[in-house]
Design an enzyme around this catalytic site. Structure first.
Site, mmCIF file in Angstrom:
data_model
loop_
_atom_site.group_PDB
_atom_site.id
_atom_site.type_symbol
_atom_site.label_atom_id
_atom_site.label_comp_id
_atom_site.label_asym_id
_atom_site.label_seq_id
_atom_site.Cartn_x
_atom_site.Cartn_y
_atom_site.Cartn_z
ATOM 1 N N GLN A 185 -10.207 -2.494 2.628
ATOM 2 C CA GLN A 185 -9.708 -3.154 3.828
ATOM 3 C C GLN A 185 -9.643 -2.236 5.045
ATOM 4 O O GLN A 185 -9.136 -2.623 6.089
ATOM 5 C CB GLN A 185 -8.353 -3.810 3.565
ATOM 6 N N LEU A 204 6.782 3.076 1.081
ATOM 7 C CA LEU A 204 7.742 1.967 1.104
ATOM 8 C C LEU A 204 8.828 2.176 2.163
ATOM 9 O O LEU A 204 9.351 3.274 2.319
ATOM 10 C CB LEU A 204 8.389 1.793 -0.277
ATOM 11 N N MET A 248 0.847 -1.194 0.000
ATOM 12 C CA MET A 248 0.000 0.000 0.000
ATOM 13 C C MET A 248 0.885 1.247 0.000
ATOM 14 O O MET A 248 0.450 2.326 0.406
ATOM 15 C CB MET A 248 -0.943 -0.021 1.207
ATOM 16 N N GLY A 249 2.127 1.085 -0.435
ATOM 17 C CA GLY A 249 3.013 2.230 -0.575
ATOM 18 C C GLY A 249 3.635 2.651 0.742
ATOM 19 O O GLY A 249 3.674 1.876 1.694
ATOM 20 N N HIS A 273 9.320 -3.446 3.227
ATOM 21 C CA HIS A 273 8.996 -3.706 1.818
ATOM 22 C C HIS A 273 10.277 -4.047 1.038
ATOM 23 O O HIS A 273 10.254 -4.903 0.146
ATOM 24 C CB HIS A 273 8.360 -2.470 1.170
ATOM 25 N N SER A 311 6.975 -0.505 10.151
ATOM 26 C CA SER A 311 5.620 -0.421 9.609
ATOM 27 C C SER A 311 5.402 0.994 9.090
ATOM 28 O O SER A 311 5.963 1.956 9.631
ATOM 29 C CB SER A 311 4.621 -0.699 10.742
ATOM 30 N N SER A 312 4.568 1.103 8.055
ATOM 31 C CA SER A 312 4.247 2.436 7.532
ATOM 32 C C SER A 312 3.626 3.297 8.629
ATOM 33 O O SER A 312 3.782 4.511 8.640
ATOM 34 C CB SER A 312 3.246 2.326 6.388
HETATM 35 O O1 PAF Z 1 -0.018 -5.709 3.652
HETATM 36 C C1 PAF Z 1 -0.463 -4.800 2.924
HETATM 37 O O2 PAF Z 1 0.202 -3.797 2.686
HETATM 38 C C2 PAF Z 1 -1.847 -4.954 2.317
HETATM 39 O O3 PAF Z 1 -2.734 -5.573 3.194
HETATM 40 C C3 PAF Z 1 -1.849 -5.646 0.949
HETATM 41 C C4 PAF Z 1 -1.365 -7.082 1.054
HETATM 42 C C5 PAF Z 1 -0.967 -4.876 -0.017
HETATM 43 C C6 PAF Z 1 -3.269 -5.676 0.389
HETATM 44 O O4 PAF Z 1 -3.778 -4.397 0.235
#
Ligand code: PAF
Length: 283
Positions: free
Chosen positions: A61, A33, A30-31, A37, A185-186
């Site tokens: 989500q 980064l 979800m960016g 990531h 974590s973001s």
């Molecule tokens: O873990 C995440 O960043 C998100 O839940 C994912 C897997 C990209 C789905 O939107």
């Protein structure tokens, strides 16, 4: 690196690569980064010929609008980081591209989606599995990579892929932690300096749990009591859930015989953090 916004364009690009015999590694994100990531991207780079990363802040989500609105976003920074780290294709679809008008189809993994984060974030995993199913169908990777920090998500995605006979291998990559133990974590960027410091009580408590559950037969209730006490020393950190679960079924265990997962969600100020650790003699 090529940046792509349209599903058809990504499909066409990947069809050509596949026809040329290239294997495809896929990292959905979800960016915003970060090093977590980058560990996924590095593993994809190691295993596959072509690395595809998606950046899509998936509205389906998020159970709270405020959470979606405050989710960190940095498209230019992400593009630079992806390019610097050997990503070949960066897929950044719009919400309309992923969920056009008259979108009605959702994927839901029962049981596993109802516990832990699922018990406090209604609809969250339905949104995750729906978007991951769509992304896997679009990119059709050989391997897709997910962080073990979101352990429940990893278990649920593996189940979905097995149950729906999807082709991709799902690979989990170990949690990346800062020097003070905090899982990257973001959401960490939303913490102020004091909260950032307070949050380190979470990994400290988990490491303590791992140390105390190194031998067979330790009661889950004892582990939880000690973790609660440790986290309780930091009054600004509020536990949302704390469970000791079987790593496959995610059901609570009474005692740790081989391996169990200690999973925690906690609020530090307004910021919700999750973390987990595998404990037990088999861990
Ligand atoms: O873990 C995440 O960043 C998100 O839940 C994912 C897997 C990209 C789905 O939107």
């Amino acid at each position: 690196m090529r940046e792509i916004h349209a599903i058809t364009e990504l499909r066409d690009a990947l069809a050509k690569e596949r026809a040329a015999g290239q294997s495809v590694g896929f990292v959905p994100t979800m960016g915003a980064l970060h090093d977590g990531h980058l560990a996924l991207i590095a593993k994809a780079r190691e295993d596959c010929d072509l690395v595809v990363v998606s950046i899509f802040v998936n509205p389906a989500q998020f159970d709270r609008r405020t959470d979606l609105a405050s989710y960190p976003r940095d498209p230019e920074g992400d593009s630079r980081i992806a390019d610097d780290n050997g990503v070949d294709l960066l897929f950044c679809p719009s919400v309309e591209e992923m969920y056009p008008d008259h979108y009605y189809t959702y994927v839901f993994v029962e049981d596993l989606s109802a516990v832990l984060c699922g018990s406090v974030r209604p609809g969250h995993f339905r949104g995750v599995t729906t978007v991951v199913a769509k992304l896997l169908n679009i990119a059709r990777p050989d391997i897709a990579y997910f962080g073990e920090k979101d352990y429940q998500q990893l278990v649920i995605v593996k189940r979905m892929v097995a149950d729906l006979n999807m082709d991709a291998d799902i690979v989990g990559v170990p949690t990346v932690r800062d020097a003070d133990g905090l899982a990257i974590s973001s959401r960490n960027t939303l913490l102020n300096a004091t909260e950032r410091e307070d949050a380190t009580v979470i990994p400290r408590a988990l490491f303590m749990a791992r140390d105390m559950a190194g031998r067979r037969g330790v009661a889950a209730s004892r582990i939880m009591e000690r973790v609660r006490m440790a986290i309780g020393e930091e009054p600004r950190v509020r536990i949302e859930y704390l469970n000791v679960v079987d790593p496959q079924t995610l059901r609570d265990v009474r005692q740790v015989d081989d391996k169990a997962l200690v999973a925690v969600a906690a609020y530090v100020g307004e910021v919700r953090l999750i973390d987990n650790i595998m404990v037990g003699p088999g861990a």
